[in-house]
Write an enzyme that holds these catalytic residues in place. Structure first.
Site, mmCIF file in Angstrom:
data_model
loop_
_atom_site.group_PDB
_atom_site.id
_atom_site.type_symbol
_atom_site.label_atom_id
_atom_site.label_comp_id
_atom_site.label_asym_id
_atom_site.label_seq_id
_atom_site.Cartn_x
_atom_site.Cartn_y
_atom_site.Cartn_z
ATOM 1 N N ASN A 53 -11.718 4.653 -17.089
ATOM 2 C CA ASN A 53 -10.277 4.745 -16.804
ATOM 3 C C ASN A 53 -9.917 6.188 -16.465
ATOM 4 O O ASN A 53 -10.777 7.049 -16.420
ATOM 5 C CB ASN A 53 -9.475 4.228 -18.010
ATOM 6 C CG ASN A 53 -9.869 4.961 -19.265
ATOM 7 O OD1 ASN A 53 -9.719 6.172 -19.375
ATOM 8 N ND2 ASN A 53 -10.431 4.230 -20.226
ATOM 9 N N LYS A 70 -31.014 -0.830 -11.539
ATOM 10 C CA LYS A 70 -29.855 -0.814 -10.646
ATOM 11 C C LYS A 70 -29.677 -2.185 -9.992
ATOM 12 O O LYS A 70 -30.640 -2.753 -9.456
ATOM 13 C CB LYS A 70 -30.076 0.266 -9.584
ATOM 14 C CG LYS A 70 -28.866 0.485 -8.711
ATOM 15 C CD LYS A 70 -29.112 1.577 -7.692
ATOM 16 C CE LYS A 70 -27.958 1.587 -6.718
ATOM 17 N NZ LYS A 70 -28.275 2.260 -5.475
ATOM 18 N N LYS A 118 -2.248 -2.892 -36.226
ATOM 19 C CA LYS A 118 -3.366 -2.008 -36.542
ATOM 20 C C LYS A 118 -3.152 -1.251 -37.855
ATOM 21 O O LYS A 118 -4.019 -0.487 -38.264
ATOM 22 C CB LYS A 118 -3.600 -1.011 -35.393
ATOM 23 C CG LYS A 118 -3.892 -1.689 -34.041
ATOM 24 C CD LYS A 118 -4.468 -0.717 -33.028
ATOM 25 C CE LYS A 118 -4.563 -1.340 -31.636
ATOM 26 N NZ LYS A 118 -5.378 -0.575 -30.699
ATOM 27 N N LYS A 151 2.027 -2.739 -32.233
ATOM 28 C CA LYS A 151 0.704 -2.122 -32.429
ATOM 29 C C LYS A 151 0.619 -1.493 -33.818
ATOM 30 O O LYS A 151 -0.415 -1.553 -34.488
ATOM 31 C CB LYS A 151 0.462 -1.036 -31.370
ATOM 32 C CG LYS A 151 -0.522 -1.487 -30.310
ATOM 33 C CD LYS A 151 -0.590 -0.582 -29.115
ATOM 34 C CE LYS A 151 -0.715 -1.462 -27.874
ATOM 35 N NZ LYS A 151 -0.825 -0.758 -26.639
ATOM 36 N N ASP A 162 -11.229 -1.498 -23.448
ATOM 37 C CA ASP A 162 -11.059 -2.640 -24.349
ATOM 38 C C ASP A 162 -12.203 -3.640 -24.199
ATOM 39 O O ASP A 162 -12.495 -4.408 -25.110
ATOM 40 C CB ASP A 162 -9.724 -3.340 -24.066
ATOM 41 C CG ASP A 162 -8.549 -2.485 -24.535
ATOM 42 O OD1 ASP A 162 -8.707 -1.798 -25.567
ATOM 43 O OD2 ASP A 162 -7.498 -2.482 -23.871
ATOM 44 N N PHE A 216 -1.895 5.941 -30.304
ATOM 45 C CA PHE A 216 -1.104 6.092 -29.079
ATOM 46 C C PHE A 216 -0.898 4.718 -28.461
ATOM 47 O O PHE A 216 -1.750 3.832 -28.615
ATOM 48 C CB PHE A 216 -1.838 6.989 -28.064
ATOM 49 C CG PHE A 216 -1.673 8.452 -28.351
ATOM 50 C CD1 PHE A 216 -2.376 9.059 -29.388
ATOM 51 C CD2 PHE A 216 -0.814 9.233 -27.588
ATOM 52 C CE1 PHE A 216 -2.224 10.410 -29.662
ATOM 53 C CE2 PHE A 216 -0.656 10.581 -27.844
ATOM 54 C CZ PHE A 216 -1.356 11.178 -28.884
#
Ligand code: CTP
Length: 419
Positions: free
Chosen positions: A228, A307, A361, A357, A297, A343
């Site tokens: 990301n 490969k 959590k 969240k 995730d 975050f």
């Protein structure tokens, strides 16, 4: 009177036309802008455009007959609060890095004492060249600020990193830097120092803070991975701020594009599994855990050992499996007195998702941000966040990630004293 005086340097790339929009946005934000262009930049945008918008002479060559100021590179460079280069070519970056002063803009760079911010734009290969990366690293080391180029379709019709960051983001970062510099100057003024203590005392000196930072990379095969846009800037800013306030800081870093702060121990954990293993190793002494990493995730369920070849495949399906939720696991197995901070990067119902969240959590604090806002999110030096606790909700304006880091740590200190 204008809020700030900005010297806008324009060098010769196709993105030079975007400097016009940057100029307009700076003016809207109350800045007085003077423009300097390289000779090649004038091939892309005529100086008259900038002259009409600023009502000032646009300097390309200080020896030019029409230049009203005979020592323009000194006067220009000494009368600005920021030198902002948009766009910066590989060539101007190379000149700045090596102290070459063979035209007006490069002489201005050498002559100015103002902070410098550079927004590069170029072809991906030129950006990734070791020579360019060396020059960028040198300038960062010299204290120059960068608005990193982003990935996207480039003028040469290739797709890759090298596209100029959105003009709104460039201006947001420039304004945040100007605000931070003004604040820094105020704090170092004799009256401010005489008035009392430093802005933050060593209020975290008894804490062992463990922070996850950056993005994870999940292998598809030995050459490809899923990842990301995380740069690591926010997490490293928190680490730097915590160390400055006396904490013993350990960072577990995935892939990052910025350098780690000094005085901080950095352990690398590139995949979610590696990051989780490194975190577990450090937990025994940890008193505050801050999950700032963008952990993938999902990861490929079966990474190939060799490969993967494309021959004979028109489509490809990857099976993904969930990665461990490091933050949730740390919170579930926490020992007494440990604070856990997460975050939440969201695109809608930001505070609502942050609260859910927090419950799911088992967190003490959530730093929620809307990544669709200009100046917030990945790869910027600024952020716009709301700090959510069980009993409070603090909505903060646009600020540098370093400033936000201190606000987060203020909340940690507050929670520590309220438990
Ligand atoms: N996080 C983590 N391990 C994961 C996923 C997330 O430690 N495998 C942490 C991040 O560091 C961040 C917080 O969890 O502090 C929020 O992550 P995010 O991906 O936004 O939330 P999710 O719970 O994964 O929910 P969703 O992606 O559905 O929004």
């Amino acid at each position: 009177m204008a809020n700030f005086r900005v010297g806008l340097g324009v060098s010769g790339g196709i993105a030079a036309y975007k400097a016009v929009e940057v100029l307009r946005l700076l003016q809207k934000a109350g800045c007085e802008v003077s423009v300097a262009m390289t000779r090649h930049a004038t091939e892309f945008v005529h100086p008259l455009t900038f002259k009409a918008l600023t009502e000032r002479h646009v300097i390309v060559d200080d020896y030019a007959a029409d230049n009203p100021d005979p020592i323009a590179h000194i006067n220009f460079s000494q009368n600005i609060d920021l030198l902002l280069i948009v766009p910066a070519t590989a060539n101007i970056i190379a000149k700045f890095a090596n102290g070459v002063a063979d035209d007006f803009l490069s002489s201005t760079y050498l002559a100015t004492t103002a902070p410098v911010m550079i927004a590069p734009a170029m072809n991906t290969t030129m950006w990734e060249q070791p020579a360019t990366q060396r020059n960028v690293a040198q300038l960062k080391n010299d204290g120059v600020h960068f608005v990193e180029p982003v990935a996207g379709e480039l003028a040469c019709k290739t797709v890759g990193t090298g596209k100029l960051e959105d003009v709104e983001n460039i201006v947001a970062q420039a304004m945040a830097l100007l605000a931070a510099e003004t604040q820094g100057r105020r704090e170092s003024e004799p009256s401010a120092v005489a008035g009392g203590s430093a802005p933050h005392s060593l209020d975290l000196k008894n804490e062992h803070i463990l922070i996850t930072v950056g993005g994870t990379r999940e292998a598809i095969d030995p050459v490809r991975f899923i990842s990301n846009h995380s740069s690591g800037k926010m997490g490293f800013a928190v680490a730097e701020a915590a160390a400055a306030r006396g904490a013993n800081v350990t960072v577990v870093a995935g892939a990052t594009t910025v350098e780690s702060p000094r005085n901080v121990r950095v352990i690398r954990g590139i995949t979610a599994d590696e990051m989780f293993a490194a975190v577990k190793n450090e937990l025994a002494n940890t008193t505050v855990f801050i999950g700032a990493a963008a952990v993938a995730d999902y990861a490929p369920a079966n990474a190939a050992d060799a490969k993967i070849k494309k021959e004979g495949r028109d489509t490809m399906t990857l099976e993904l499996k969930k990665t461990p939720d490091i933050l949730a696991e740390v919170s579930r197995s926490r020992h007494d007195g440990m604070l856990v901070v997460g975050f939440a990067a969201e695109t809608n119902d930001v505070v609502g998702y942050a609260r859910s969240k927090m419950e799911k959590k088992g967190l003490d604090l959530v730093i929620a941000n809307d990544i669709t806002k200009a100046g917030a999110g990945f790869n910027t030096d600024t952020n716009i966040a709301t700090i959510v606790s069980h009993t409070s909700e603090t909505e903060l304006p646009l600020m540098s990630k370093r400033e936000l880091a201190d606000k987060i740590l203020d909340e940690v200190v507050r929670l520590r004293h309220s438990t």
